[in-house]
Design a protein around this motif. Sequence first.
Motif, short mmCIF file in Angstrom:
data_model
loop_
_atom_site.label_atom_id
_atom_site.label_comp_id
_atom_site.label_asym_id
_atom_site.label_seq_id
_atom_site.Cartn_x
_atom_site.Cartn_y
_atom_site.Cartn_z
N UNK A 37 0.83 -1.19 0.00
CA UNK A 37 0.00 0.00 0.00
C UNK A 37 0.87 1.24 0.00
N UNK A 38 0.43 2.25 -0.78
CA UNK A 38 1.09 3.55 -0.81
C UNK A 38 0.08 4.59 -0.37
N UNK A 39 0.47 5.46 0.56
CA UNK A 39 -0.48 6.44 1.08
C UNK A 39 0.15 7.83 1.15
N UNK A 40 -0.70 8.85 1.00
CA UNK A 40 -0.25 10.24 1.12
C UNK A 40 -1.37 11.08 1.72
N UNK A 41 -0.96 12.12 2.43
CA UNK A 41 -1.90 13.08 3.04
C UNK A 41 -3.00 12.37 3.82
N UNK A 42 -2.60 11.42 4.66
CA UNK A 42 -3.57 10.58 5.34
C UNK A 42 -3.33 10.57 6.84
N UNK A 43 -4.31 9.99 7.54
CA UNK A 43 -4.21 9.79 8.97
C UNK A 43 -4.76 8.40 9.26
N UNK A 44 -3.94 7.56 9.91
CA UNK A 44 -4.39 6.19 10.20
C UNK A 44 -4.23 5.91 11.69
N UNK A 45 -5.16 5.13 12.22
CA UNK A 45 -5.10 4.72 13.60
C UNK A 45 -5.87 5.63 14.53
N UNK A 46 -5.93 5.21 15.76
CA UNK A 46 -6.59 6.00 16.81
C UNK A 46 -5.90 5.74 18.13
N UNK A 47 -5.98 6.69 19.04
CA UNK A 47 -5.25 6.59 20.31
C UNK A 47 -5.67 5.34 21.09
N UNK A 48 -4.66 4.65 21.61
CA UNK A 48 -4.91 3.49 22.45
C UNK A 48 -5.14 2.19 21.71
N UNK A 49 -5.09 2.20 20.38
CA UNK A 49 -5.34 0.99 19.60
C UNK A 49 -4.08 0.60 18.81
N UNK A 50 -4.02 -0.68 18.43
CA UNK A 50 -2.88 -1.22 17.71
C UNK A 50 -3.31 -1.70 16.34
N UNK A 51 -2.53 -1.31 15.31
CA UNK A 51 -2.77 -1.78 13.94
C UNK A 51 -1.79 -2.91 13.64
#
Length: 485
Positions: free
Chosen positions: A391-405
């Motif tokens: 995967x290639x990503x730009x100008x993004x936001x992934x995840x949330x506080x307290x969680x694991x990807x």
Amino acid sequence: MAKWFVLVLLSLLMLPVQANWLNDINRKVRALGEPEAEIQVAKPLSALELADYPPQYQYQRVMVPSHDTPLFVLQAGLEHQDTVVLVHGLGDLASKDWLTVIPDLAAQYHVVAIDLPGFGLSQGAVFTYSPKEYAKVIDWVITQYRHPGQVSLVGHSMGAAISLYYANQYPGRIGQLVLVDAAGILDRTAYIKHLSTRDNDKADLPQGVRRVIARVDNFADKMLEKTGTGFDPTRLFSNDSSLRNMTIGEQTNMNAALALMEQNFSVLNYQQMPTTQIIWGAQDTVAPLRTAHALQHVLPLSQLHVISDAGHVPMKSHPQRFNSLLLASLQGMTSARPARMTNVSQRIGRCFQDDHTHFSGQYQHIILNDCKLVRFDNLDTQQLTLTDSIVSMSKSRIGTAGHTMVITRSVMTATDTDIVGRINSNRSRFDFAGVSFYGESPVFISQASTRLVLSLTRIITPTQSTRLGGSYVLAEQSLESMLSY
């Protein structure tokens, strides 16, 4: 063959720099009000040397005391109060690269253009032509030639990298910074990968063929990443200045290119940078547009202007468009980027064997399984799960506080992206440029065999902020634990 040629050529890019403490002392003395020494004129300029320059400008070749080297200085628009200093990139033309720009600038500004030591009409002393040493030269030029108004620093290619370094090392000396197609900013391994990888998005090929090409490029990238953490023969030059001077000292372009790539721009303090305008040619094959987006990510007061059909030298290929953007940049102000909206989406995004390859907007969770062609653009997802995917990503936001990807046997390339929470990696690879981690330490944990290529990357936790770049190999450990060694 082209991949290995590029690898061998660019693996030679490392040199040390030496501090000039005496020059720093002299600068402090001048700041206390001591009278400045008169500028010492070097060898007079001949008519032949100035044959390509317009006669209406003022020219000098002077001696720079910090390095006892001659310096060619061009001045125009002497009647104006605000000063614009132009710094060129690699190549034999030096300040001549700015000749299509200076007339428009000189109508409103006092313009100072130089040939950096070793280039053009500034041939002379041989030293390490590094951003650190060149920044000392620029500081002397600004001190000697500035007019009473604001000083703006404009750099192209290598000159942009030098200007960026100068703004970091000499905070408060300039009011505005303009970076044009800055070279040498990304980690060396990331740059080599850029030179050797096909752009699959533009290939007019069936999806099955593109998947095969993606696998081939992925294998090549893996080999290149391994070289980024291996033995580097250029350390021989770094550890022996006499050997360096005998072999490449007088080869100006090589000397400067090696020293440029040795500089780690990821560790600069970008929070103290002045207002910055970034101008870039979208088709630049020397300094990829990815660099501009990564710089915009870390520069708090910055604005990006892209010339869609321009290459690495937009002021020569598109002079009218470039000059218009430059003048507007010098007169305009920038503001901090707006905060992202809170993500409350319940949408789930899925991909299996590339049945869905493009994601944007807000999601609660995205799940990829055996997808090799996925792109994230302006994506905001609370959760991300990757298995056997690229995967290639730009100008993004992934995840949330307290969680694991969880990222398993996958490849992730991210630019201008925020990562919140924690990544748990298992036999995966990451190439980050202009990426910020936010969360409780550790923010990145490797379960087994993880490789990272980092450029302009930050880890921001409640207790500390860390700036880092380079190539790393993790076994069963966190990224923070490796950095602490």
